[in-house]
Structures are given as C-alpha cells and as structure tokens.
Design an enzyme around this catalytic site. Structure first.
Site, mmCIF file in Angstrom:
data_model
loop_
_atom_site.group_PDB
_atom_site.id
_atom_site.type_symbol
_atom_site.label_atom_id
_atom_site.label_comp_id
_atom_site.label_asym_id
_atom_site.label_seq_id
_atom_site.Cartn_x
_atom_site.Cartn_y
_atom_site.Cartn_z
ATOM 1 N N SER A 92 0.827 -1.207 0.000
ATOM 2 C CA SER A 92 0.000 0.000 0.000
ATOM 3 C C SER A 92 0.856 1.249 0.000
ATOM 4 O O SER A 92 1.959 1.261 0.521
ATOM 5 C CB SER A 92 -0.929 0.033 1.210
ATOM 6 O OG SER A 92 -1.646 1.258 1.201
ATOM 7 N N LYS A 129 -4.416 -6.736 3.342
ATOM 8 C CA LYS A 129 -4.394 -5.596 2.421
ATOM 9 C C LYS A 129 -5.821 -5.248 1.984
ATOM 10 O O LYS A 129 -6.187 -4.083 1.880
ATOM 11 C CB LYS A 129 -3.529 -5.913 1.191
ATOM 12 C CG LYS A 129 -3.617 -4.888 0.048
ATOM 13 C CD LYS A 129 -3.105 -3.535 0.484
ATOM 14 C CE LYS A 129 -3.081 -2.397 -0.490
ATOM 15 N NZ LYS A 129 -3.597 -2.410 -1.798
ATOM 16 N N HIS A 174 -7.429 -3.468 4.794
ATOM 17 C CA HIS A 174 -6.846 -2.116 4.792
ATOM 18 C C HIS A 174 -7.621 -1.220 3.819
ATOM 19 O O HIS A 174 -8.008 -0.110 4.144
ATOM 20 C CB HIS A 174 -5.361 -2.184 4.390
ATOM 21 C CG HIS A 174 -4.781 -0.860 3.973
ATOM 22 N ND1 HIS A 174 -5.056 -0.283 2.743
ATOM 23 C CD2 HIS A 174 -3.983 0.011 4.619
ATOM 24 C CE1 HIS A 174 -4.433 0.889 2.668
ATOM 25 N NE2 HIS A 174 -3.776 1.088 3.790
ATOM 26 N N ASN A 175 -7.844 -1.729 2.622
ATOM 27 C CA ASN A 175 -8.558 -0.918 1.627
ATOM 28 C C ASN A 175 -10.001 -0.662 2.037
ATOM 29 O O ASN A 175 -10.533 0.414 1.786
ATOM 30 C CB ASN A 175 -8.499 -1.587 0.255
ATOM 31 C CG ASN A 175 -7.136 -1.452 -0.394
ATOM 32 O OD1 ASN A 175 -6.134 -1.321 0.293
ATOM 33 N ND2 ASN A 175 -7.082 -1.484 -1.707
ATOM 34 N N GLU A 209 -9.886 2.014 4.452
ATOM 35 C CA GLU A 209 -9.584 3.241 3.687
ATOM 36 C C GLU A 209 -10.879 3.826 3.094
ATOM 37 O O GLU A 209 -11.125 5.029 3.177
ATOM 38 C CB GLU A 209 -8.574 2.885 2.594
ATOM 39 C CG GLU A 209 -8.267 3.955 1.579
ATOM 40 C CD GLU A 209 -7.400 3.389 0.434
ATOM 41 O OE1 GLU A 209 -6.378 2.711 0.707
ATOM 42 O OE2 GLU A 209 -7.755 3.612 -0.739
ATOM 43 N N TYR A 210 -11.714 2.968 2.532
ATOM 44 C CA TYR A 210 -12.999 3.434 1.987
ATOM 45 C C TYR A 210 -13.822 4.102 3.096
ATOM 46 O O TYR A 210 -14.427 5.143 2.897
ATOM 47 C CB TYR A 210 -13.822 2.245 1.460
ATOM 48 C CG TYR A 210 -13.575 1.833 0.036
ATOM 49 C CD1 TYR A 210 -12.304 1.510 -0.422
ATOM 50 C CD2 TYR A 210 -14.645 1.707 -0.861
ATOM 51 C CE1 TYR A 210 -12.103 1.089 -1.724
ATOM 52 C CE2 TYR A 210 -14.450 1.283 -2.171
ATOM 53 C CZ TYR A 210 -13.181 0.974 -2.599
ATOM 54 O OH TYR A 210 -12.979 0.549 -3.883
#
Ligand code: NBP
Length: 477
Positions: free
Chosen positions: A128, A183, A186-187, A190-191
């Site tokens: 990332s 990961k 994580h995304n 993030e959203y």
C-alpha cells in the site's frame, strides 16, 4: 552479476518498486512483457543503482541468485496467472514468486497451493501507498510461508516505510493468503475513512455553512490532534485547491460520482461470508455506488426535504467541534469492524494473525497511516486476546466522551436532510453492541412462526418451538 531480486511488470508500481530496491543497494533484475518499458526504466533511472535489464523470461530467471526472489507487479487477475505459468516452469525448488499486485486472497491461496506442490514459495504480498509509496517506502503485508519470509524479509525491511520509532512497516502477516487478506481489509478501512471524512466535509458545508477554504483550515487544525493522518492531511489540500479554469473551489468542479476498483467491495463480500458486521465499510462502498447512479439521482432531485436552518457563527463553530467528535468516534467503529474481520479471517483460515502487528505495519507508508494506529497496536500489545477494540478501556472512554456530540451531529444531519450514512451506521453499531436486548428475539419469534425455525430461551438450555397454528403451547424441538 547476479541480481538479489527481480521485478517483472514495470508499469508505475513495478518501476518504482524496482527503483526503491536499487536505491537501497540491491542489484535488481528487471523485466516486462513489452520490452520498451524495461528500456525506458534503465534509460531514465539507470543511474540510481544496479539494474540488470532482461528481455526474456529465461534471461530474467538466469539473472537471479538462488533462491530466486521474483517480484510480480502486473495487473491483478488473469495477467498474474499468465506470468506465473510463464515463470514457474523455469524455477527450481526453494525459489519464490512474490505477487505484489492487488490479488484477491482466495486467488492467492489457490496459487500458493499449486506452487507449493512444485516446491516453490508463493508470497502473496499486499503493498500500500500508491506509486509514491512504492518509490519512497510502502507499507508491505507479505503472506506465504515463514521460511520464505526469513529469506525475503530483510530485503523488504530495507525498502518499507519506517514508522516514527524507526520500525519498518512490514512483518510476516501469516501463511498463504493472509497478506492479501489484510491488504483487502486495509482498503475497506480506507474506503470507510474517506467516506467519514467526506460526510464531515458535507456537514460543515451544508449545516455549518462553511466554504471549502474554511473547511480546509478546520481539517488542518484537526490534523494536529488525535485525527492526525495522511487522509486528513490530503483532504485539507484538496479542499484548498482552486480550479485553474474557473477560479472555483476544485471540489465544486469535479463530477460527484466516485469510482472504485473493487477491494472495498471484496472486504464487504468477504465479511458477509464470514458473518462479520462491517456496516461502516459497507456504507462507504454503497455511498460510492449511489453517487454513480446519475439518472436515478436526477430523477430524485425534486423529492422534498426539510427546510434548512442557517446556523449563527457561534452555533456553526460549536457544530464544527461536534463533527470532530463524531468523526473520531465513527473512525473507531470502522477500525473495530475492520479488525474484527481480520481476526475472523485469521480464525477461519488458521492464519494466526497478530492484530497489533498489523496495526504497527500500517503506521507508515500506507493510505490509512495515522497516529491513531500506534494506539491500536498498544491496545493489542496490552491484551493480545482483546475481543474488540471497544473492549480497550481507552477507546471505550473516548467514545463515551464523544457520544453526546456524535448524537447531536446525527440529529442535525437528520433535521437538515444531509446524508451521513457512515456516521449513522457507526452509531447504530455502537448502540447495538451496547444494547441489553436486541430485537433479534422478535426476529426469532417471527422465524419460528412462519418456518418453525425454533428458538433458544434465556432461562433454559435446548431448542424450542411454539405451536403457533395450534394451541400455542411450547414444545421442545
Ligand atoms: P497495471 O495494473 O496497470 O498493470 C500493467 C502491467 O501488467 C504492465 O507491466 C503490463 O505489461 C503487465 N501485464 C498485463 Br496488463 N497483462 C500481462 C500479461 N498477460 N503478461 C505479462 N504482463 C502483463 O500496473 P500498476 O498500476 O503498476 O499496478 C501493478 C499491480 O499493483 C496491480 O496488481 C495493482 O492492482 C497493484 N497496486 C497498484 C497500486 C497503484 O497505486 N497503482 C497500489 C497498490 C497495488 P505491458 O507493459 O507489456 O502491457
């Protein structure tokens, strides 16, 4: 010279990762399906370190010292399988293929299994930080065997971002798909972070009546406190930006239809399969899809809403402080949900992930990097079996202190007709977890009524069914 590591796939990510490796003193073999990219890399950046340019798969493999460390940075999906099919037959036992693309963890599990049968290591690795991160130090989430990490880890530790205390933002997450799973989450987080920040902005604009410039200043101030994070920092920058053609705030000239590449959606789909409530992340994914339904939104624009009320200057300032509280509390909920998904995934797939170590490797390099993550790590270090982030006394206290303001913000949003689905989902999650009794008891009654699905009682062991169509007496099922 033999290269210590090789990178195939030299688009933005692969090129920058190869440069990062070379700048850190490693000899890097480089390869790309279309040779022009390899030539361009060496022509432009050859001075930065030792690159070994190769044209064919055979040449590439021959350039690597053993055990071979071969990083694949191609488009996720079929291209990754094509590259594996091309290279695997050329490799020898003990060699490793490191997939740094955004693969789905289920694909990584499948590929790892297949390559393990040939005595090859497959290391699905989340990376990332975008192209800048790849060049200057990303957050790296490697899965695969512990054996492969022993050989690969020292290299990754050199090129990874460093947290403030100097620790590299990389550690072995767990076997097979664990790295890509983390990961993915994580995304998803993030959203959720981006959606919550977006809602805070919208409330400051439509309820407090502030301009983007003023809101930018507020975000800048927030960034000096507990919300200190990369996403808050760049939000302030974006809001301050003025369009060069119209002189209007940049946010006012960008089409308000958010796009997505799919990792947020995967987080939610996986959570549904695991039975983990990630309502905040789901709302963030849905908010992006709603924004893109342009004809639906046009057809709905004339629907009635409340009559907005303008706030006085003092009321607006007080409201802005409340929004900070609501944003912070909602953020704690989305991290709580994300970490729940990680622990549930780890349990389902037998990965043994250390959540504190995950929080630690997100402290630098990645998009969700934030001061806050140090505290999540501390919470898990104090108590590795923490059932939920909200079980940590410090986080629980902070949410308790924020809740009155958080609720006031929801009241204002509702009254003024400003959508805040992320804040609302987060608050509902908090209140549902707190609740002494949930209406799930009634749902069980309904299910038993129409489908004889049975229910359990609070006062006795066993499964029961009420004879709804008969005398309504209870029988043991
Ligand atoms: P892209 O995702 O745009 O992929 C382009 C690369 O894939 C080129 O090197 C291309 O070779 C190669 N490729 C394709 Br397409 N099909 C191939 C095939 N059948 N065989 C061999 N090579 C093939 O590159 P990117 O944006 O640098 O991203 C690379 C990976 O990193 C992706 O999985 C992405 O999801 C992930 N990632 C990206 C970011 C980001 O910020 N961009 C962040 C984190 C992770 P060619 O030059 O011959 O066409």
């Amino acid at each position: 010279t033999q290269a210590q590591i090789g990178v195939t796939g030299l688009a933005v990510m692969g090129r920058n990762l190869a440069r990062n490796l070379a700048r850190n003193g490693f000899t890097v073999a480089v390869h790309n399906r279309t040779a022009a990219r390899t030539d361009a890399l060496v022509a432009e950046f050859g001075e930065e370190g030792d690159f070994v340019a190769t044209r064919t798969a055979k040449e590439f493999v021959a350039a690597l010292e053993r055990p071979r460390r071969l990083v694949v940075m191609v488009k996720a999906g079929e291209p990754t399988d094509a590259v594996i099919d091309e290279f695997a037959p050329l490799l020898e036992p003990g060699d490793m293929i490191i997939d740094g693309g955004n693969a789905h963890f289920a694909d990584t599990r499948r590929r790892e299994r297949l390559l393990r049968e040939r005595d090859l290591h497959f290391v699905g690795t989340g990376i990332s930080g975008g192209e800048e991160g790849a060049l200057h130090g990303p957050s790296i989430m490697p899965g695969g065997s512990a054996e492969s990490y022993a050989v690969l880890g020292p290299i990754l530790e050199r090129i990874a971002a460093k947290a403030e205390d100097g620790t590299p933002c990389v550690s072995h997450v767990g076997p097979d798909g664990a790295g890509h799973f983390v990961k993915m989450v994580h995304n998803g987080i993030e959203y959720a972070d981006m959606q919550l920040i977006g809602e805070a902005y919208q409330l400051l604009r439509d309820v407090a009546g502030y301009t983007p410039g003023r809101i930018s200043d507020i975000f800048r101030t927030w960034n000096t406190g507990r919300l200190d994070s990369y996403l808050i920092e760049i939000t302030a920058e974006v809001l301050a930006h003025v369009d060069e053609y119209t002189g209007k705030p940049f946010v006012d000239v960008v089409a308000d239809a958010a796009e997505q590449k799919g990792t947020g959606r995967w987080t939610v789909q996986t959570a549904l399969d695991l039975g983990v409530p990630v309502s905040g992340i789901a709302e963030a994914v849905f908010a992006r899809s709603l924004s893109g339904h342009v004809p639906l939104r046009e057809a709905s624009r004339s629907l009635e809403g409340p009559t907005p009320r303008a706030l006085s200057e003092e009321e607006a300032a007080a409201f802005a402080d409340r929004v900070e509280q609501a944003l912070y509390a909602s953020k704690i909920m989305s991290y709580t949900q994300g970490f729940h998904e990680i622990t549930a995934g780890a349990e389902e797939y037998g990965w043994g992930i250390d959540p504190g170590a995950v929080a630690a490797l997100w402290r630098g390099g990645c998009i969700i990097r934030a001061a806050f993550l140090d505290r999540i790590r501390a919470a898990y270090d104090t108590r590795p079996d923490l059932p939920s982030l909200l079980s940590d006394a410090t986080f629980a206290r902070e949410v308790a202190d924020a809740q009155d303001d958080w609720r006031e913000v929801m009241v204002a949003a509702t009254r003024q007709g400003v959508p805040a689905p992320g804040f609302a989902a987060a608050l509902a999650y908090y209140d549902a977890l707190r609740a002494e009794r949930l209406p799930a008891a009634l749902v069980q009654g309904q299910r038993d009524f129409f489908g004889a699905h049975t229910y359990r009682r609070t006062d006795r062991e066993g499964s029961f069914h009420t004879l709804w169509g008969g005398d309504r007496s209870e029988v043991e099922a």
